[in-house]
Scaffold this motif. Structure first.
Motif, PDB file in Angstrom:
ATOM      1  N   THR A 251       0.850  -1.191   0.000  1.00  0.00           N
ATOM      2  CA  THR A 251       0.000   0.000   0.000  1.00  0.00           C
ATOM      3  C   THR A 251       0.885   1.240   0.000  1.00  0.00           C
ATOM      4  O   THR A 251       2.102   1.156   0.178  1.00  0.00           O
TER       5      THR A 251
ATOM      6  N   LYS B   4       2.446   4.305   1.624  1.00  0.00           N
ATOM      7  CA  LYS B   4       2.732   4.825   2.963  1.00  0.00           C
ATOM      8  C   LYS B   4       3.823   5.884   2.895  1.00  0.00           C
ATOM      9  O   LYS B   4       4.598   5.934   1.935  1.00  0.00           O
ATOM     10  N   ASN B   5       3.886   6.731   3.932  1.00  0.00           N
ATOM     11  CA  ASN B   5       4.926   7.751   3.952  1.00  0.00           C
ATOM     12  C   ASN B   5       6.196   7.228   4.605  1.00  0.00           C
ATOM     13  O   ASN B   5       6.283   6.036   4.944  1.00  0.00           O
ATOM     14  N   GLN B   6       7.181   8.092   4.800  1.00  0.00           N
ATOM     15  CA  GLN B   6       8.477   7.657   5.317  1.00  0.00           C
ATOM     16  C   GLN B   6       8.421   7.165   6.756  1.00  0.00           C
ATOM     17  O   GLN B   6       9.362   6.536   7.239  1.00  0.00           O
ATOM     18  N   HIS B   7       7.301   7.421   7.454  1.00  0.00           N
ATOM     19  CA  HIS B   7       7.142   6.957   8.832  1.00  0.00           C
ATOM     20  C   HIS B   7       6.319   5.673   8.928  1.00  0.00           C
ATOM     21  O   HIS B   7       6.025   5.204  10.021  1.00  0.00           O
ATOM     22  N   GLY B   8       5.929   5.133   7.784  1.00  0.00           N
ATOM     23  CA  GLY B   8       5.147   3.899   7.787  1.00  0.00           C
ATOM     24  C   GLY B   8       3.661   4.130   7.972  1.00  0.00           C
ATOM     25  O   GLY B   8       2.901   3.169   8.116  1.00  0.00           O
ATOM     26  N   SER B   9       3.229   5.399   7.974  1.00  0.00           N
ATOM     27  CA  SER B   9       1.809   5.709   8.127  1.00  0.00           C
ATOM     28  C   SER B   9       1.126   5.683   6.759  1.00  0.00           C
ATOM     29  O   SER B   9       1.733   6.049   5.745  1.00  0.00           O
ATOM     30  N   THR B  10      -0.129   5.250   6.746  1.00  0.00           N
ATOM     31  CA  THR B  10      -0.866   5.157   5.487  1.00  0.00           C
ATOM     32  C   THR B  10      -1.060   6.533   4.878  1.00  0.00           C
ATOM     33  O   THR B  10      -1.562   7.457   5.525  1.00  0.00           O
ATOM     34  N   PHE B  11      -0.648   6.683   3.635  1.00  0.00           N
ATOM     35  CA  PHE B  11      -0.806   7.935   2.908  1.00  0.00           C
ATOM     36  C   PHE B  11      -2.084   7.916   2.082  1.00  0.00           C
ATOM     37  O   PHE B  11      -2.812   8.901   2.002  1.00  0.00           O
TER      38      PHE B  11
ATOM     39  N   ASP C 130      -5.233   4.906   1.072  1.00  0.00           N
ATOM     40  CA  ASP C 130      -5.662   3.529   1.363  1.00  0.00           C
ATOM     41  C   ASP C 130      -6.578   2.946   0.290  1.00  0.00           C
ATOM     42  O   ASP C 130      -7.227   1.924   0.512  1.00  0.00           O
TER      43      ASP C 130
END
Length: 314
Positions: free
Chosen positions: A142, A144-151, A153
């Motif tokens: 999927t 995601k950004n550089q912090h592993g958070s969903t950008f 979905d």
């Protein structure tokens, strides 16, 4: 012994089980087994598997199965029998078409429906960083950004590496396990295993039984089976890996060293004594790899320069 059920890795077999109007219950069940319970599919409709870009300059994309759920979510299901160059890029390219076709004329707020690209692979990727990733069957990607958070979905790629699925019948735990076991071993079944006694799988076996086909369907299946066995992608990959693995010691130690050290001006300058043995060894490895993958003798002769008698001895 002649197989009782079709090979699901053929185009005909895959679409027979999952891609026909009468096969919708099987496809829905398979997709629901693959997706989280929050994305349960109740109904779906098949869409045109050939999608064209907006201009003549755009390339045509052809999917194995293209469908849309009752919620408007779009699914591309692609069966890939052997490695091809830029396969991942191709699936990403495919995903752009169901995104673009959602555009509306006039005022539009760009609220997109989810798009899923699912690849059922009869091979494994080679570039995973960890052993854990390397041995997994299901790979979900999927944005995601550089912090592993969903950008975002609403765009998901799911790859199923079938060679990594090694569970036996008594080890099957989930619905997805059963589907993967079904797909991987269908052609080898002589009867329906007890774990597949529910209605959805019973219908899948009925669709897959060769004895139920008419003459036209049998002809299509045989043609599809031949394509499966002689697939050009398999041939290209066989040649590529044979040269990478089989010739690396013979040809590279033999010819390549002379090519690098000598000047290449229409012919290799320098002596090739001692390297011809390496060349022959490399050619034999190539021929062996091609022969094992069912490549016709005529093509092997043309590729390697070996004689028919030399190839027959392998």
């Amino acid at each position: 012994m002649r197989a009782k059920y079709i090979n699901p890795f053929t185009d005909f077999g895959f679409k027979k089980i999952f891609g026909e109007e009468a096969s919708k219950p099987q496809l829905i069940d398979f997709l629901n087994a693959l997706l989280p319970q929050t994305h349960t599919i109740v109904d779906l409709s098949f869409k045109n598997a050939e999608q064209l870009g907006q201009t003549d300059a755009d390339r045509k994309a052809i999917y194995d199965i293209y469908c849309q759920t009752d919620k408007g979510e779009k699914f591309i299901v692609e069966l890939q029998k052997a490695k091809q160059n830029y396969f991942i890029e191709r699936t990403i390219y495919y995903s752009t078409f169901p995104i673009q076709e959602q555009a509306e004329k006039g005022f539009w707020n760009y609220n997109l429906k989810a798009v899923y690209c699912i690849g059922i692979l009869d091979f494994t990727f080679d570039d995973y960083e960890t052993e854990f990733e390397k041995n997994e069957v299901v790979h979900t990607i999927t944005l995601k950004n550089q912090h592993g958070s969903t950008f975002y979905d609403k765009l998901t790629y799911i790859y199923l590496e079938m060679p990594n699925f090694k569970r036996s019948e008594h080890e099957l735990e989930t619905r997805l396990d059963k589907w993967l076991y079904f797909i991987k071993h269908l052609e080898d079944f002589e009867s329906i295993p007890t774990i597949f006694k529910d209605d959805v799988f019973s219908k899948a076996f009925e669709k897959a039984e060769i004895a139920n086909y008419n003459t036209a369907e049998l002809d299509k299946y045989q043609a599809s089976l031949k394509v499966f066995r002689d697939n050009k992608a398999v041939y290209d990959y066989a040649v590529e890996t044979a040269y990478d693995e089989g010739i690396s010691k013979g040809m590279i130690d033999g010819i390549s060293k002379g090519m690098l050290e000598g000047k290449l001006e229409g012919k290799l300058e320098g002596k090739l004594e001692g390297k011809l043995e390496g060349m022959l060894e490399g050619k034999l490895e190539v021929a062996k790899g091609l022969k094992e993958n069912g490549v016709p003798i005529a093509i092997i002769i043309k590729t390697t320069g070996l004689s028919e008698s030399e190839i027959e001895k392998l």
